[in-house]
Design an enzyme around this catalytic site. Sequence first.
Site, PDB file in Angstrom:
ATOM      1  N   GLU A   1       0.822  -1.210   0.000  1.00  0.00           N
ATOM      2  CA  GLU A   1       0.000   0.000   0.000  1.00  0.00           C
ATOM      3  C   GLU A   1       0.855   1.259   0.000  1.00  0.00           C
ATOM      4  O   GLU A   1       0.419   2.302  -0.461  1.00  0.00           O
ATOM      5  CB  GLU A   1      -0.920   0.027   1.239  1.00  0.00           C
ATOM      6  CG  GLU A   1      -2.259  -0.629   1.025  1.00  0.00           C
ATOM      7  CD  GLU A   1      -3.261  -0.364   2.142  1.00  0.00           C
ATOM      8  OE1 GLU A   1      -2.882   0.149   3.210  1.00  0.00           O
ATOM      9  OE2 GLU A   1      -4.442  -0.701   1.951  1.00  0.00           O
TER      10      GLU A   1
ATOM     11  N   HIS B   1       8.715 -26.675  -1.596  1.00  0.00           N
ATOM     12  CA  HIS B   1       8.112 -27.796  -2.320  1.00  0.00           C
ATOM     13  C   HIS B   1       6.973 -27.312  -3.209  1.00  0.00           C
ATOM     14  O   HIS B   1       6.164 -28.103  -3.673  1.00  0.00           O
ATOM     15  CB  HIS B   1       7.631 -28.845  -1.314  1.00  0.00           C
ATOM     16  CG  HIS B   1       8.765 -29.370  -0.483  1.00  0.00           C
ATOM     17  ND1 HIS B   1       9.430 -30.541  -0.774  1.00  0.00           N
ATOM     18  CD2 HIS B   1       9.394 -28.842   0.600  1.00  0.00           C
ATOM     19  CE1 HIS B   1      10.394 -30.723   0.114  1.00  0.00           C
ATOM     20  NE2 HIS B   1      10.404 -29.697   0.954  1.00  0.00           N
TER      21      HIS B   1
ATOM     22  N   LYS C   1     -14.238  -0.499  -4.234  1.00  0.00           N
ATOM     23  CA  LYS C   1     -15.390  -0.146  -3.384  1.00  0.00           C
ATOM     24  C   LYS C   1     -16.479   0.500  -4.236  1.00  0.00           C
ATOM     25  O   LYS C   1     -17.665   0.215  -4.059  1.00  0.00           O
ATOM     26  CB  LYS C   1     -14.968   0.823  -2.284  1.00  0.00           C
ATOM     27  CG  LYS C   1     -14.033   0.208  -1.252  1.00  0.00           C
ATOM     28  CD  LYS C   1     -13.725   1.199  -0.150  1.00  0.00           C
ATOM     29  CE  LYS C   1     -12.572   0.738   0.702  1.00  0.00           C
ATOM     30  NZ  LYS C   1     -12.071   1.740   1.618  1.00  0.00           N
TER      31      LYS C   1
HETATM   32  O1  PA5 Z   1      -3.762   1.074   5.860  1.00  0.00           O
HETATM   33  C1  PA5 Z   1      -4.908   1.477   5.728  1.00  0.00           C
HETATM   34  O2  PA5 Z   1      -5.188   2.667   5.887  1.00  0.00           O
HETATM   35  C2  PA5 Z   1      -6.055   0.543   5.396  1.00  0.00           C
HETATM   36  O3  PA5 Z   1      -5.622  -0.754   5.258  1.00  0.00           O
HETATM   37  C3  PA5 Z   1      -7.085   0.581   6.502  1.00  0.00           C
HETATM   38  O4  PA5 Z   1      -6.469   0.264   7.705  1.00  0.00           O
HETATM   39  C4  PA5 Z   1      -8.221  -0.380   6.257  1.00  0.00           C
HETATM   40  O5  PA5 Z   1      -8.820  -0.096   5.015  1.00  0.00           O
HETATM   41  C5  PA5 Z   1      -9.257  -0.316   7.350  1.00  0.00           C
HETATM   42  O6  PA5 Z   1      -9.762   0.986   7.472  1.00  0.00           O
HETATM   43  P1  PA5 Z   1     -10.610   1.434   8.731  1.00  0.00           P
HETATM   44  O7  PA5 Z   1      -9.748   1.314   9.919  1.00  0.00           O
HETATM   45  O8  PA5 Z   1     -11.000   2.835   8.447  1.00  0.00           O
HETATM   46  O9  PA5 Z   1     -11.809   0.519   8.813  1.00  0.00           O
END
Ligand code: PA5
Length: 444
Positions: A286, A307, A421
């Site tokens: 990310e 393996h 989304k």
């Molecule tokens: O790193 C990030 O920002 C995302 O992975 C969020 O943690 C994830 O989408 C969960 O979001 P939230 O805590 O708002 O539910």
Amino acid sequence: MRLNTNKVHDFVSEEKIFSNRDAASKYVKALYEKTGKGNDFLGWVQLPSAIDEKEISAIEDVASFFKNNKTEIVVVVGIGGSYLGSKATLEALSDNFWQMKNSNCPKVVFAGQNISEDYLYELLELLDTHSYGIVVISKSGTTTEPAVAFRLLKAHLETKIGKTAARESIVAITDKQRGALRTLATQEGYRTFVIPDDVGGRYSVLTPVGLLPIAIAGFDIRQLLQGAQDMQKATGPDIPFEENLAAIYAATRYELYKAGKTAEILCGYHPKLLYVTEWWKQLYGESEGKENKGIFPAGVTLTADLHSMGQYIQEGLRNIFETVISVERTAHKIRIPEDPANLDTLNFLSGKRIDEVNKMAELGTMLAHVDGGVPNIRIEIPAINEYNLGNLFYFFEIACGISGYLLGVNPFDQPGVEAYKKNMFALLDKPGYEEESKKVKARI
Ligand code: PA5
């Protein structure tokens, strides 16, 4: 913790790696002085040394509440950064067969990290016959997966023990002021912890997001924080590049990337580290995968995957490098017994520790992969425990910040996660998505 980059130098020279000295040092400074891209999300940099005693005690109090109440299960609801840090820590520190062994702390299980109907059905079925509490974690409060899971769990718990008792057994970790979960927690009077505004999900393991589930499962969050704090000192802006392991790791992977090694495989030789790899994949994936750039983070658990994926690593497309998490000491000792029949011809191993065999597999694999054209970085930790995990988490986080800056991207946003989304909401006919809905349905 030690970092060994010797088995990289046949692919990119030490000189090339060290040519990043000034840039890497500048970026460490930028992280501390908050002058780089994404500088409103740098609260995690000083987190290990900044967290206060009041907050740690409050977390420990909630953990004691569940333990003293003899709560059998605590369901932690969250996804992505609100899930992977605690999941990684619990997997790493727990007995491999914890689900089948007794413990004097609640068993922590997770929900909201998928939208599987069977997963949730089977979880609710389990909760029908056990006492349980809920820790719901969401910064935004509107992430679909945890919000759906929490709806189900909240309704289940309220039906099972009544609204008043349910309120006592639900803890929310969310934004200080904003969002649906904050509003609900205030309305219901849940106990709450705050996810700081300036800490993004994937950098939040050392906030209550990670610390509360870890404390509930009975692990020492003070040691975890101490490990992180010591790594913070060892990688700070006053540490020269030559001694700053995080800066060297970032510079090494950057040079490998420029040399065409576009995928990094994190390798562990202990199954307990599987979710450390998953946490690391989110952190780097990310943070770096944007603007059509970034190293693809992958992971293998060895020797199991030798393996399966071993073939590809040895002889597939040569765009990969490996980073091995090498663990010096195991927690337990077992020796291999002598077998008079020796049908498997393994008596040459009799009397040797299992870990000695594992270590030789590790070294043999490293040499084979390097010979096959796969550069190898080694991160050596003394043992799998709270302190060393704290070390490791902070090391990877600070290195990720430096790496992202070397690559020229903002390592603290994730604009790409919105695309799915939008389509999902359109397909589910969410109000406001009428136009998108027509378009997306026409494409199926
Ligand atoms: O790193 C990030 O920002 C995302 O992975 C969020 O943690 C994830 O989408 C969960 O979001 P939230 O805590 O708002 O539910």
